[in-house]
Write an enzyme that holds these catalytic residues in place. Structure first.
Site: not given
Ligand code: E4P
Length: 283
Positions: A83-85
């Site tokens: 997941i890219k945050c």
């Protein structure tokens, strides 16, 4: 050093995988949008079928709650989804929560070593300093990369340093020299970086040495879309064959006229030239 592809194009990913330089993929919403009207989750799933390594799926929510919910959803797509945050306060909260649940997070949009420390403390699996975007505003992205690598070194944080927003091969070479864990690239390096001014001329000379010097009826330069590379190949072949007349030259050039002028300037007459136009857009 690992190479992650910064593209959502399935063709580019397949192509890079064939060169052994697709250890992972880092998509972002702009890259997905470029693929047209694709279903986000289906597209990420398709990428995960090509690449076994980490594939980043970026959250679009702006608050931690929304990012956590998207993170849970995207993590179900495939086991290698990361997941890219964004490196915002909300992004760090989401990173902390998701990583505490065993979901890997790539913290993106990092522009300072202080931010990188916060991301590591939040449990990020990857930190993405954006080299090119700093260079774009007159700063030095490589100095940031160096800072982060040095600051992380004494600790046992598990965060891998991912050199992102790479604009040119020098960024990648320097990232490798500094010991970055990963460098991002845009899917075209096999074509661009593998070219060298000397490769085609040398290959042409070998071919002539094997097949005899004259008469020379044809040369094909396989990767010579750069007129300088092509003309060097023709010049080498012309010298090796002892003639300035080539009966057939087949190559790929950016512009016919430019290529013809260049050949004339080095004393090569082209009796029959099959010249195919070529540009990055493929026309
Ligand atoms: C990384 O995760 C980003 O998708 C990417 O490297 C951004 O690069 P850009 O600055 O060329 O858009």
């Amino acid at each position: 050093m690992k190479f992650f592809l910064d593209t959502a194009s399935l063709d580019e990913i397949r192509n890079a995988a064939a060169f052994g330089i697709a250890d992972g993929v880092t998509t972002n919403p702009s890259l997905i949008a470029k693929e047209g009207n694709v279903d986000f989750k289906e597209h990420i799933a398709a990428i995960c079928k090509i690449v076994c390594g980490p594939v980043s799926a970026e959250c679009t929510s702006e608050d931690a709650e929304g990012m956590i919910s998207q993170g849970h959803d995207y993590a179900k797509i495939a086991p290698n989804v990361v997941i890219k945050c964004p490196l915002t306060r909300e992004g760090l909260k989401a990173t902390n929560k998701l990583s505490s649940e065993g979901i890997k997070v790539n913290v993106t949009l990092c522009f300072s070593a202080a931010q990188a420390i916060l991301a590591a403390k939040a449990g990020a699996s990857f930190i993405s300093p954006f080299l090119g975007r700093l260079d774009d505003i007159g700063e030095n992205g490589l100095l940031l990369l160096q800072d982060i690598i040095e600051v992380y070194r004494p600790y046992d944080w598990k965060t891998e340093v991912l050199a992102a927003s790479i604009r040119n091969p020098i960024h990648a070479i320097e990232a490798a020299r500094m010991g970055a864990d990963i460098a991002i690239h845009g899917g075209r390096p096999p074509r661009d970086v593998s070219l060298h001014f000397h490769t085609d001329p040398s290959e042409a000379r070998y071919i002539i040495d094997v097949h005899g010097p004259t008469p020379l009826h044809g040369i094909t330069t396989r990767v010579g879309y750069d007129v300088r590379t092509c003309s060097a190949a023709v010049m080498a072949a012309s010298q090796a064959s002892g003639t300035s007349v080539l009966s057939e030259v087949r190559a790929l050039y950016r512009g016919h006229q430019k290529a013809i002028e260049r050949f004339r300037s080095i004393g090569v007459d082209i009796a029959l030239a099959k010249i195919k136009s070529f540009s990055r857009s493929g026309t």
